[in-house]
Design an enzyme around this catalytic site. Structure first.
Site, PDB file in Angstrom:
ATOM      1  N   HIS A  66       2.007   3.425  -9.130  1.00 55.94           N
ATOM      2  CA  HIS A  66       1.780   1.995  -9.393  1.00 55.94           C
ATOM      3  C   HIS A  66       2.924   1.418 -10.219  1.00 55.94           C
ATOM      4  CE1 HIS A  66      -2.014   2.352  -7.476  1.00 55.94           C
ATOM      5  NE2 HIS A  66      -2.609   3.034  -8.441  1.00 55.94           N
ATOM      6  N   LEU A  89      10.975 -20.098  -5.330  1.00 47.06           N
ATOM      7  CA  LEU A  89      10.073 -19.201  -4.597  1.00 47.06           C
ATOM      8  C   LEU A  89       8.677 -19.296  -5.191  1.00 47.06           C
ATOM      9  CD1 LEU A  89       9.466 -16.771  -2.636  1.00 47.06           C
ATOM     10  CD2 LEU A  89      10.128 -15.267  -4.509  1.00 47.06           C
ATOM     11  N   ASP A 128       0.835  -1.211   0.000  1.00 49.15           N
ATOM     12  CA  ASP A 128       0.000   0.000   0.000  1.00 49.15           C
ATOM     13  C   ASP A 128       0.867   1.257   0.000  1.00 49.15           C
ATOM     14  OD1 ASP A 128      -2.396   1.390   0.015  1.00 49.15           O
ATOM     15  OD2 ASP A 128      -2.517   1.441   2.203  1.00 49.15           O
TER      16      ASP A 128
HETATM   17  C1  IPE Z   1      -5.286  -2.627   0.064  1.00 43.24           C
HETATM   18  O1  IPE Z   1      -5.004  -1.286  -0.164  1.00 43.24           O
HETATM   19  C2  IPE Z   1      -5.319  -3.380  -1.229  1.00 43.24           C
HETATM   20  C3  IPE Z   1      -4.047  -3.451  -1.948  1.00 43.24           C
HETATM   21  C4  IPE Z   1      -2.898  -3.036  -1.525  1.00 43.24           C
HETATM   22  C5  IPE Z   1      -4.113  -4.071  -3.223  1.00 43.24           C
HETATM   23  P1  IPE Z   1      -6.162  -0.202  -0.242  1.00 43.24           P
HETATM   24  O2  IPE Z   1      -5.509   1.115  -0.439  1.00 43.24           O
HETATM   25  O3  IPE Z   1      -7.180  -0.605  -1.247  1.00 43.24           O
HETATM   26  O4  IPE Z   1      -6.815  -0.325   1.212  1.00 43.24           O
HETATM   27  P2  IPE Z   1      -7.726   0.712   2.022  1.00 43.24           P
HETATM   28  O5  IPE Z   1      -8.817   1.160   1.101  1.00 43.24           O
HETATM   29  O6  IPE Z   1      -6.846   1.848   2.408  1.00 43.24           O
HETATM   30  O7  IPE Z   1      -8.190  -0.044   3.207  1.00 43.24           O
HETATM   31  C1  IPE Z   2      -1.744   0.245  -3.322  1.00 42.19           C
HETATM   32  O1  IPE Z   2      -1.473   1.616  -3.353  1.00 42.19           O
HETATM   33  C2  IPE Z   2      -1.980  -0.324  -4.696  1.00 42.19           C
HETATM   34  C3  IPE Z   2      -3.391  -0.657  -4.968  1.00 42.19           C
HETATM   35  C4  IPE Z   2      -4.360  -0.646  -4.094  1.00 42.19           C
HETATM   36  C5  IPE Z   2      -3.714  -1.059  -6.323  1.00 42.19           C
HETATM   37  P1  IPE Z   2      -2.643   2.662  -3.312  1.00 42.19           P
HETATM   38  O2  IPE Z   2      -3.068   2.955  -4.696  1.00 42.19           O
HETATM   39  O3  IPE Z   2      -3.734   2.242  -2.403  1.00 42.19           O
HETATM   40  O4  IPE Z   2      -1.888   3.934  -2.721  1.00 42.19           O
HETATM   41  P2  IPE Z   2      -2.434   4.914  -1.610  1.00 42.19           P
HETATM   42  O5  IPE Z   2      -2.832   4.098  -0.419  1.00 42.19           O
HETATM   43  O6  IPE Z   2      -3.596   5.634  -2.189  1.00 42.19           O
HETATM   44  O7  IPE Z   2      -1.285   5.821  -1.325  1.00 42.19           O
HETATM   45 MG    MG Z   3      -4.075   2.493  -0.406  1.00 39.78          MG
END
Ligand code: IPE
Ligand code: IPE
Ligand code: MG
Length: 249
Positions: free
Chosen positions: A33, A127, A16
């Protein structure tokens, strides 16, 4: 490499913070991303090098479809590109790639790319890398219930035969041990519907580092923290050093 006795055998990561990484640099979230893919590649290689045999990462949740179309579409394209670009490196690192989650919802190009990458890396054993995409812990458990209900309906099993092992065998990670270590980057301290069943006794580690900044050194820090945990699995601390201290399974 001699395996460290306290090295986790299965690490699960919620990757995240990509969006915030990009926003902090005045870049579009999509750049975060892209950078996230490269962080993943580095971490996968590090895990293979230090002898972690199983890694499961959360790449796209079922709830992530609620994001703006442009971001979702970019992520679908990025998954396709990343698979095309990384499959050779995965192959040469001995990584066996597998997706868990409902792939039927993905564009056909992505489904094809997933199938090819899984086939190509299917015989590797250094892995095991599970990518959770269009995955949700509740979805996985619900689907397992459907599968088991079918067994009961067709009279292949009695209701009394439903136990935790049978449930586990119907989940996406059925053939793997539960994660020993869970890591979430990005500062949030929540599970966000990741491996709800499998995390029952997993050690939970949270870091404020955003995923694109998560380096091998940061992973080593988490591993060091893990090595200091006393895993009791419900037993009393005194029992842990005796012959009763072995963890079941
Ligand atoms: C969790 O991250 C899902 C992934 C990393 C793929 P999110 O950014 O979607 O989670 P929330 O919405 O902050 O809980
Ligand atoms: C995690 O990073 C990747 C996905 C959920 C696809 P985020 O896109 O949630 O990044 P933040 O949390 O908004 O910074
Ligand atoms: Mg996020």
């Amino acid at each position: 490499v001699v395996a460290d006795p306290v090295l986790p055998r299965h690490v699960a990561i919620v990757m995240d913070g990509n969006g915030r990484w990009a926003t902090a640099r005045s870049l579009p979230r999509t750049e975060g991303h892209r950078e996230g893919v490269s962080a993943l590649r580095t971490i996968v290689e590090h895990c293979a090098r230090i002898g972690i045999p199983v890694l499961t990462v959360f790449a796209f949740s079922r709830e992530n479809w609620m994001r703006p179309d442009a971001e979702v579409n970019m992520l679908m394209d990025l998954f396709i590109t990343a698979l095309a670009e990384q499959v050779e490196a995965l192959q040469s690192n001995g990584v066996n790639l597998r997706f868990i989650g409902d792939r039927d919802a993905f564009p056909v190009g992505l489904r094809t790319a997933i199938r090819r990458a899984e086939k190509k890396t299917g015989k590797n054993g250094r892995l095991k890398l599970q990518v959770a995409a269009n995955y949700g812990g509740r979805w996985d458990i619900t689907r397992a219930c459907q599968g088991i209900a079918e067994l009961v309906a067709s009279k292949d099993i009695e209701i009394e035969e439903i136990d935790e092992n049978l449930m586990s065998s119907y989940l996406g990670l059925s053939d793997l041990e539960d994660p020993d270590l869970f890591i979430r980057t990005g500062g949030e301290r929540r599970i966000s519907n990741f491996l709800l069943w499998e995390l029952a006794y997993t050690e939970l580690y949270f870091t404020d580092l955003l995923w694109p900044d998560f380096s091998p050194a940061a992973l080593d820090e988490a591993l060091q923290w893990f090595a200091g945990r006393e895993r009791r699995f419900g037993r009393s601390p005194e029992q842990l050093n005796g012959p009763q201290g072995r963890v079941p399974g």
